[in-house]
Scaffold this motif. Structure first.
Motif, short mmCIF file in Angstrom:
data_model
loop_
_atom_site.label_atom_id
_atom_site.label_comp_id
_atom_site.label_asym_id
_atom_site.label_seq_id
_atom_site.Cartn_x
_atom_site.Cartn_y
_atom_site.Cartn_z
N LEU A 37 7.03 15.31 10.44
CA LEU A 37 8.47 15.43 10.36
C LEU A 37 9.17 14.57 11.41
O LEU A 37 10.22 13.97 11.15
CB LEU A 37 8.89 16.89 10.49
N GLN A 38 8.59 14.49 12.60
CA GLN A 38 9.17 13.65 13.65
C GLN A 38 9.16 12.19 13.23
O GLN A 38 10.17 11.48 13.40
CB GLN A 38 8.41 13.83 14.96
N LEU A 39 8.04 11.73 12.67
CA LEU A 39 7.96 10.35 12.22
C LEU A 39 8.86 10.09 11.02
O LEU A 39 9.56 9.08 10.95
CB LEU A 39 6.51 9.99 11.88
N PHE A 40 8.83 11.02 10.08
CA PHE A 40 9.59 10.85 8.84
C PHE A 40 11.09 10.82 9.12
O PHE A 40 11.81 9.96 8.61
CB PHE A 40 9.25 11.97 7.87
N LYS A 41 11.57 11.73 9.95
CA LYS A 41 13.00 11.75 10.28
C LYS A 41 13.39 10.52 11.07
O LYS A 41 14.53 10.04 10.97
CB LYS A 41 13.32 13.01 11.08
N GLY A 42 12.45 10.00 11.88
CA GLY A 42 12.75 8.81 12.67
C GLY A 42 12.94 7.56 11.83
O GLY A 42 13.53 6.57 12.29
N ARG A 43 12.42 7.59 10.59
CA ARG A 43 12.57 6.42 9.72
C ARG A 43 13.74 6.59 8.75
O ARG A 43 13.99 5.73 7.91
CB ARG A 43 11.29 6.20 8.90
N ASN A 44 14.43 7.71 8.83
CA ASN A 44 15.53 7.97 7.89
C ASN A 44 16.84 8.29 8.64
O ASN A 44 16.85 8.47 9.82
CB ASN A 44 15.17 9.16 6.98
N VAL B 138 -0.79 7.99 4.32
CA VAL B 138 0.38 7.60 3.52
C VAL B 138 1.23 6.57 4.25
O VAL B 138 1.32 6.56 5.48
CB VAL B 138 1.25 8.84 3.16
N ASN B 139 1.86 5.71 3.47
CA ASN B 139 2.82 4.73 3.98
C ASN B 139 4.18 5.42 4.02
O ASN B 139 4.75 5.76 2.98
CB ASN B 139 2.86 3.51 3.05
N LEU B 140 4.73 5.62 5.21
CA LEU B 140 5.99 6.34 5.36
C LEU B 140 7.13 5.65 4.61
O LEU B 140 8.10 6.30 4.20
CB LEU B 140 6.35 6.49 6.84
N GLY B 141 7.00 4.34 4.42
CA GLY B 141 8.05 3.60 3.74
C GLY B 141 8.08 3.82 2.25
O GLY B 141 9.03 3.38 1.58
N HIS B 142 7.06 4.48 1.69
CA HIS B 142 7.00 4.71 0.25
C HIS B 142 7.11 6.19 -0.11
O HIS B 142 6.78 6.59 -1.22
CB HIS B 142 5.70 4.14 -0.33
N ILE B 143 7.59 7.00 0.84
CA ILE B 143 7.81 8.42 0.56
C ILE B 143 9.17 8.60 -0.12
O ILE B 143 10.20 8.13 0.38
CB ILE B 143 7.74 9.26 1.84
N ILE C 218 0.85 -1.20 0.00
CA ILE C 218 0.00 0.00 0.00
C ILE C 218 0.88 1.24 0.00
O ILE C 218 1.65 1.46 0.93
CB ILE C 218 -0.92 0.02 1.23
N LEU C 219 0.78 2.06 -1.05
CA LEU C 219 1.53 3.32 -1.10
C LEU C 219 0.82 4.38 -0.26
O LEU C 219 1.42 5.02 0.59
CB LEU C 219 1.66 3.81 -2.54
N TYR C 220 -0.47 4.56 -0.53
CA TYR C 220 -1.27 5.52 0.22
C TYR C 220 -2.75 5.22 0.01
O TYR C 220 -3.12 4.49 -0.91
CB TYR C 220 -0.96 6.97 -0.17
N CYS C 221 -3.58 5.79 0.87
CA CYS C 221 -5.03 5.63 0.78
C CYS C 221 -5.65 7.01 0.64
O CYS C 221 -5.23 7.95 1.33
CB CYS C 221 -5.58 4.95 2.04
N ARG C 222 -6.65 7.12 -0.22
CA ARG C 222 -7.30 8.41 -0.45
C ARG C 222 -8.78 8.31 -0.11
O ARG C 222 -9.46 7.35 -0.52
CB ARG C 222 -7.12 8.83 -1.90
N ALA C 223 -9.30 9.28 0.63
CA ALA C 223 -10.72 9.29 0.99
C ALA C 223 -11.56 9.66 -0.22
O ALA C 223 -11.25 10.59 -0.95
CB ALA C 223 -10.96 10.29 2.12
#
Length: 254
Positions: free
Chosen positions: A247-254, A212-217, A165-170
């Motif tokens: 940003l906190q989550l995104f930086k934490g995965r990189n 969004v799936n943070l792993g596919h950014i 799953i890349l992302y989900c849209r409402a």
């Protein structure tokens, strides 16, 4: 589907069976209702009654609802499981897209579940063997959620890897899944439903319309809230209110 249809309540607790019967009598008086307290009794009642809907207790004395389903083999009926409350039990049912009611049963949730099941029967969509096997695997995995998710669609149910799953849209009360290989799937459940389900699986609600799936950014561009570029090239705005948490989550995965 005729307005009146047969229903079987399978539960070893007298009080639970009585409550379900009363709720059916109050809200669905045309239903033909029978009860069973054991797997053996339920098997015989199903053979005689040919119910369209079964309320099935997960855990009974020295046996489970899965034992009954294993003995039935191929079947053409709708199932609403009843289970004692636990966070893991809730997620297990949601991952398998099988309807359930938590004990003690809430009247409003009961009516909603039955109405939804009736609608699924009208669309010739009942619980599949694959869904039940998937649920049983989750429960047997000892509080470990699977790497796949069952997605209810207008045509049935699809089992997809969460990592795909890349992302989900409402889309109003629906959710559009964007997957690897640019595949799209539309689910009959809301984006909020999936946000709760995938919150601990590295997904983030970037915007009211996107999960969004943070792993596919692929990239993040600075701005008022900023813009995410996904691995398929889709650009998704991050709401200003969600920027700091993202940003906190995104930086934490990189």
């Amino acid at each position: 589907m005729p307005h009146a249809f047969p229903v079987l309540i399978v539960d070893d607790e007298v009080q639970s069976r009585a409550l379900i019967r009363k709720l059916l009598a109050d809200h669905f008086p045309s239903f033909i209702v029978q009860e069973a307290a054991t797997v053996a009794e339920a098997r015989e009642k199903i053979k005689d009654l040919q119910p369209q809907l079964v309320f099935l207790d997960v855990q009974m004395r020295n046996e489970t609802g899965f034992d009954l389903l294993d003995q039935l083999g191929k079947r053409d009926l709708a199932i609403i499981f009843t289970t004692a409350h636990s966070e893991f039990a809730v997620k297990a049912f949601r991952y398998s897209a099988i309807d359930y009611l938590l004990k003690p049963i809430d009247a409003e949730e009961f009516v909603s579940a039955v109405q939804k099941t009736k609608q699924q029967l009208l669309q010739n969509r009942s619980v599949t063997n694959g869904q039940v096997e998937f649920l049983q695997d989750i429960v047997s995995a000892n509080n470990t959620l699977p790497d796949k998710l069952t997605i209810p669609t207008s045509e049935g149910f699809l089992l997809i890897p969460v990592d795909d799953i890349l992302y989900c849209r409402a889309m109003s009360n629906y959710t559009e899944f964007h997957l690897k290989q640019r595949e799209k799937i539309v689910s009959s459940y809301t984006l909020g439903y999936y946000e709760e389900l995938l919150a601990n699986r590295h997904f983030f609600r970037a915007h009211r319309s996107y999960l969004v799936n943070l792993g596919h950014i692929k990239m993040y561009k600075r701005g008022d809230g900023g813009t995410i570029t996904m691995s398929d090239g889709e650009e998704i705005e991050v709401s200003r209110n969600n920027k700091e948490a993202f940003l906190q989550l995104f930086k934490g995965r990189n």
